[in-house]
Enzyme design. Structure first.
Site, mmCIF file in Angstrom:
data_model
loop_
_atom_site.group_PDB
_atom_site.id
_atom_site.type_symbol
_atom_site.label_atom_id
_atom_site.label_comp_id
_atom_site.label_asym_id
_atom_site.label_seq_id
_atom_site.Cartn_x
_atom_site.Cartn_y
_atom_site.Cartn_z
ATOM 1 N N GLY A 157 15.766 -3.083 -15.703
ATOM 2 C CA GLY A 157 15.469 -4.495 -15.864
ATOM 3 C C GLY A 157 14.092 -4.823 -15.309
ATOM 4 O O GLY A 157 13.283 -3.949 -15.028
ATOM 5 N N ILE A 158 13.855 -6.126 -15.145
ATOM 6 C CA ILE A 158 12.563 -6.598 -14.654
ATOM 7 C C ILE A 158 12.609 -6.767 -13.146
ATOM 8 O O ILE A 158 13.672 -6.958 -12.564
ATOM 9 C CB ILE A 158 12.193 -7.943 -15.329
ATOM 10 C CG1 ILE A 158 10.766 -8.393 -14.994
ATOM 11 C CG2 ILE A 158 13.197 -9.024 -14.931
ATOM 12 C CD1 ILE A 158 9.693 -7.516 -15.552
ATOM 13 N N GLY A 159 11.455 -6.680 -12.506
ATOM 14 C CA GLY A 159 11.376 -6.959 -11.077
ATOM 15 C C GLY A 159 10.776 -5.814 -10.289
ATOM 16 O O GLY A 159 10.477 -4.736 -10.822
ATOM 17 N N GLU A 179 17.628 -2.882 -22.681
ATOM 18 C CA GLU A 179 17.537 -4.261 -23.166
ATOM 19 C C GLU A 179 16.083 -4.733 -23.099
ATOM 20 O O GLU A 179 15.509 -5.183 -24.083
ATOM 21 C CB GLU A 179 18.432 -5.133 -22.300
ATOM 22 C CG GLU A 179 18.402 -6.604 -22.614
ATOM 23 C CD GLU A 179 19.376 -7.357 -21.715
ATOM 24 O OE1 GLU A 179 20.597 -7.127 -21.859
ATOM 25 O OE2 GLU A 179 18.925 -8.161 -20.881
ATOM 26 N N GLY A 184 22.552 -8.547 -20.631
ATOM 27 C CA GLY A 184 23.334 -7.399 -21.074
ATOM 28 C C GLY A 184 23.905 -6.578 -19.944
ATOM 29 O O GLY A 184 24.302 -5.421 -20.157
#
Length: 452
Positions: free
Chosen positions: A224-226, A249, A346
């Protein structure tokens, strides 16, 4: 420029200004402002100029990658005129929500394309940015296929805003033909908005080390992001792990790090040779990597996030952040109490898909504590989730939980085992209190470990 004079003629017939596009929004309309990098800019600014004329207009969007709020939001303050809804909360969706202007649309991301088509309200107009039309009359939708085809099929009218800076995305269903569009706006070509990760903290690095220690060569990665996913990508790039694949995703800069380190190979049985994603968000470096690169494969979210698709990929590793975990193993990743912070996205799709993958694992990561405004610390492993918290991943699905103090594998564990494992990775200052609460709740006793 175009293969036939008919294309050129049709293009000119459909060409309008942003102001003309904005004039097509009427009272009681439900409109979509685009998703990912494709949220509109010029049409938004034009609509903002006439926002006070409107009544009961709802603007919806999905995973918008933006550096500032919608102009239409800034130009209005009355929900009776214009209100907003989002299928995945971004920072600016949170800001609008804070002031009572934006509401979350609960959903499973893999179902979102179908949602748009089945929803009784439908969409009156879909606005979104695209790359310039090619000689065959096709607009490239850019690196955010996600739920766009559900939006297109649901909308009564399609108006695209052309941006020359939109990266050309290879993949599945990435082209929209001129004959499938009602109107075309040639935009002012603003640069793509960037998402810049914060520098990882010491806690992020500790968590990343635990996760990376569990990742083997020949794994397929969902990130994911971050700061934490970026840190994990950097550590993997510097590690001895090799032959990493991407099926995710969100496509982020960490995958570029892995590619440049020679680790991202795409050697997997599904979509062999491809880094598969459903939308992208990061720096210009990421967008340059995606642009016209056949290695990168954007695809609809109902394919990318499908549990069936993910389960077919051996050694699938899903890595996501969460906000808090309770001693039952319930995970909240989208709200702080009653305050919506993020979308479901997701996470559950990949948690379930990874566990169904042969050799697969899913990791839900959180710092053990957070610091409150008064300087005190609060445990993020709790006896029960805070009042109002949303369960994103149910306890039946939770696999690995990771803090800076270790990893807890909850799969197949009974309630007292789960409580003990989670207490062991909680901050030491809170463990005694967690034990007392677990005993009070009847899920952990000193006699629990006695063998009979």
């Amino acid at each position: 420029m175009y293969k036939t004079s008919l294309l050129g003629k049709k293009y000119q017939e459909k060409l309008i200004t942003a102001e003309q596009a904005a004039e097509m929004v009427h009272n009681n309309n439900r409109i979509h402002f685009g998703l990912g990098l494709g949220t509109v800019k010029d049409i938004d600014a034009a609509l903002a100029k006439r926002a006070d004329e409107l009544w009961n207009v709802e603007i919806v969007s999905t995973v918008g990658v933006r550096n500032k709020p919608f102009e239409t939001y800034l130009a209005t303050s009355d929900n009776h005129k214009v209100r907003f809804a989002s299928a995945h909360f971004s920072a600016f969706d949170r800001e609008m929500n804070k002031y009572g202007r934006c509401w979350y649309i609960p959903m499973m991301f893999n179902e979102l394309p179908v949602y748009w088509q089945h929803n009784d309200a439908g969409l009156d107009i879909a606005f979104f940015q695209v790359a310039p039309m090619d000689e065959h009359g096709n607009f490239n939708i850019g690196p955010q296929i996600a739920d766009i085809w559900g939006v297109i099929k649901s909308a009564k009218k399609i108006i695209v805003e052309v941006n020359e800076n939109m990266p050309i995305a290879h993949g599945h269903q990435t082209q929209l033909n001129l004959f499938g569009v009602d109107y075309v706006v040639e935009g002012s070509n603003p640069p793509m908005d960037e998402l810049i990760n914060k520098e990882p903290t010491k806690v992020d690095k500790y968590i990343a080390e635990y996760v990376v220690s569990q990742i083997d060569s020949h794994s397929t990665l969902q990130l994911g992001i971050g700061a934490l996913p970026g840190c994990i990508g950097s550590m993997l790039a510097d590690s001895d792990v090799r032959n990493i694949n991407a099926h995710t995703e969100m496509f982020v800069d960490a995958y570029v790090d892995l590619f440049e380190a020679g680790k991202l190979t795409g050697n997997k049985p599904v979509d062999k040779g491809k880094a598969v994603y459903t939308f992208a968000g990061g720096t210009q470096r990421l967008y340059d990597f995606i642009d016209d690169n056949p290695i990168c494969c954007s695809a609809p979210v109902d394919y990318v996030n499908s549990i069936t698709t993910v389960s077919q990929i051996r050694n699938f590793v899903s890595i996501n952040s969460c906000i808090q975990v309770d001693l039952y193993g319930q995970v909240c990743s989208e709200s702080a109490g009653v305050q919506q912070v993020s979308g479901t996205g997701g996470q559950l799709d990949f948690v379930l898909g990874a566990y169904a993958s042969k050799g697969g694992k899913s990791f839900l990561c959180t710092p053990s504590t957070r610091t409150l405004k008064d300087g005190t610390k609060e445990s993020l492993i709790k006896p029960m989730l805070s009042e109002g918290s949303i369960v994103t991943t149910p306890r039946t699905a939770t696999n690995f939980v990771v803090t800076e103090y270790g990893i807890a594998n909850l799969k197949g564990k009974n309630t007292w085992e789960r409580a003990e494992l989670l207490i062991n990775i909680a901050h030491p200052d809170f463990r005694d209190e967690l034990i007392k609460m677990a005993e009070k709740m009847g899920i952990w006793k000193n006699t629990s470990k006695i063998s009979f």
